[in-house]
Design an enzyme around this catalytic site. Structure first.
Site, PDB file in Angstrom:
ATOM      1  N   HIS A  85       3.400   2.838  39.337  1.00 41.12           N
ATOM      2  CA  HIS A  85       3.063   1.439  39.050  1.00 41.12           C
ATOM      3  C   HIS A  85       4.259   0.804  38.372  1.00 41.12           C
ATOM      4  O   HIS A  85       4.717   1.276  37.337  1.00 41.12           O
ATOM      5  CB  HIS A  85       1.827   1.327  38.155  1.00 41.12           C
ATOM      6  N   CYS A  86       4.764  -0.269  38.968  1.00 38.94           N
ATOM      7  CA  CYS A  86       5.956  -0.930  38.447  1.00 38.94           C
ATOM      8  C   CYS A  86       5.567  -2.256  37.791  1.00 38.94           C
ATOM      9  O   CYS A  86       5.101  -3.174  38.476  1.00 38.94           O
ATOM     10  CB  CYS A  86       6.960  -1.180  39.569  1.00 38.94           C
ATOM     11  N   PRO A  87       5.756  -2.386  36.475  1.00 43.20           N
ATOM     12  CA  PRO A  87       5.403  -3.662  35.820  1.00 43.20           C
ATOM     13  C   PRO A  87       6.301  -4.806  36.250  1.00 43.20           C
ATOM     14  O   PRO A  87       5.884  -5.965  36.185  1.00 43.20           O
ATOM     15  CB  PRO A  87       5.585  -3.333  34.327  1.00 43.20           C
ATOM     16  N   ASN A 100       2.644  -4.492  40.219  1.00 43.24           N
ATOM     17  CA  ASN A 100       1.865  -3.876  41.288  1.00 43.24           C
ATOM     18  C   ASN A 100       2.230  -2.408  41.407  1.00 43.24           C
ATOM     19  O   ASN A 100       3.265  -1.974  40.896  1.00 43.24           O
ATOM     20  CB  ASN A 100       2.151  -4.575  42.621  1.00 43.24           C
TER      21      ASN A 100
END
Length: 311
Positions: free
Chosen positions: A168-170, A174
């Protein structure tokens, strides 16, 4: 080696002539039931996808602000005051194209369903309708109550199970999964390219200003010009290193067909091994063309693909 207890956690076993023993005994060989992509794809896959996470939204806004800051310094501090019209046009066009593609890739990575499994479809009635045979199992996620295909992991931020979830990439607010990995890779690539381009232009601009009068090489005062260029240099160097590393790890993950979570957990490989070129085509679409580098092109991941693995 993966423990038998872990394999049999949260599963529904088939019941048939072999009785309960065919499914309850976890030490026996189990065959995963083939699950069509139509079954595990969210019904709202074509609808707008957006994660309402405060941290992710702030990080996404910061990303856009940093790109727009670089755009401002490149155009108004370095290129417009330049006496060389050809230099300004060529570099301005190239930088704006790369920046546009970077922001477009960011939007696609952020607003594309990464491969979410429908919530709440792991009901008793639905599982019975699959007509499981003895020895066949379907995994259930206890957190979102969904049928969990192999290589899917639950994301605590998205609150969904994501197929081939990498992380999960802030910064894109997403998950990076099966459906949006291409856009994330393009985002890191284009950010790295505009960072490198900005650094090169900063170096040339400093050299130009040292040889000429500082008051003539920029429309801003010399102290303001130096501060703006140093900040852009720091931003470009930081993001060049960060996105280059991310781009390299993503390409390696695609070529080896092993997500970041699978590498971290050292999960046992239960899927067919393919060549690096086939893995790249599976993510970017095939055959190879300039569409691989376009965030507006949606790759075909294979509508008839099924998930069937033997443990």
């Amino acid at each position: 080696m993966k423990s038998p207890v872990h394999r049999c956690r949260d599963v529904e076993h088939g019941r048939g002539q072999a009785g309960d023993g065919a499914g309850v005994n976890c030490l026996q060989t189990e065959q995963r039931i083939p699950i069509s992509k139509d079954v595990i794809t969210s019904s709202s896959a074509s609808a707008m996808w957006f994660i309402r996470d405060a941290c992710g939204i702030v990080c996404a806004i910061i990303t856009w602000m940093l790109v727009l800051y670089a755009e401002f310094v490149v155009l108004f501090v370095m290129l417009l005051p330049s006496k060389n019209l050809t230099y300004s046009i060529v570099n301005g066009t190239l930088f704006n194209i790369l920046a546009f593609l970077a922001l477009a890739s960011h939007l696609r990575a952020m607003c594309t369903d990464p491969g979410a499994v429908p919530k709440g479809n792991a009901t008793k009635e639905y599982i019975e309708s699959l007509q499981l045979k003895p020895g066949q199992v379907v995994y259930k996620c206890p957190k979102c109550c969904s049928i969990k295909p192999d290589r899917a992991h639950h994301c605590s931020v998205c609150k969904r199970c994501i197929r081939k979830m990498d992380h999960h990439c802030p910064w894109v607010n997403n998950c990076v999964g099966e459906n949006n990995q291409k856009y994330f890779v393009l985002f890191t690539m284009y950010i790295a390219l505009i960072s490198l381009h900005a650094l090169v232009m900063v170096v040339f601009h400093f050299l130009y200003c040292f040889e000429d009068d500082w008051t003539k090489c920029s429309s801003f005062s010399p102290p303001a010009t130096v501060i703006l260029l140093i900040l852009l240099c720091f931003e470009g160097l930081l993001f060049l290193i960060f996105t280059s590393v991310m781009f390299g790890t993503q390409v390696h993950s695609i070529c080896t067909d092993e997500t970041g979570i699978e590498q971290l957990k050292k999960e046992e490989r239960r899927w067919a091994k393919k060549t690096k070129w086939m893995n790249m085509r599976a993510v970017f679409g095939h055959p190879f063309s300039l569409l691989w580098f376009s965030p507006f092109s949606t790759p075909d991941h294979g509508k008839a693909e099924t998930y069937q693995y033997v443990v």
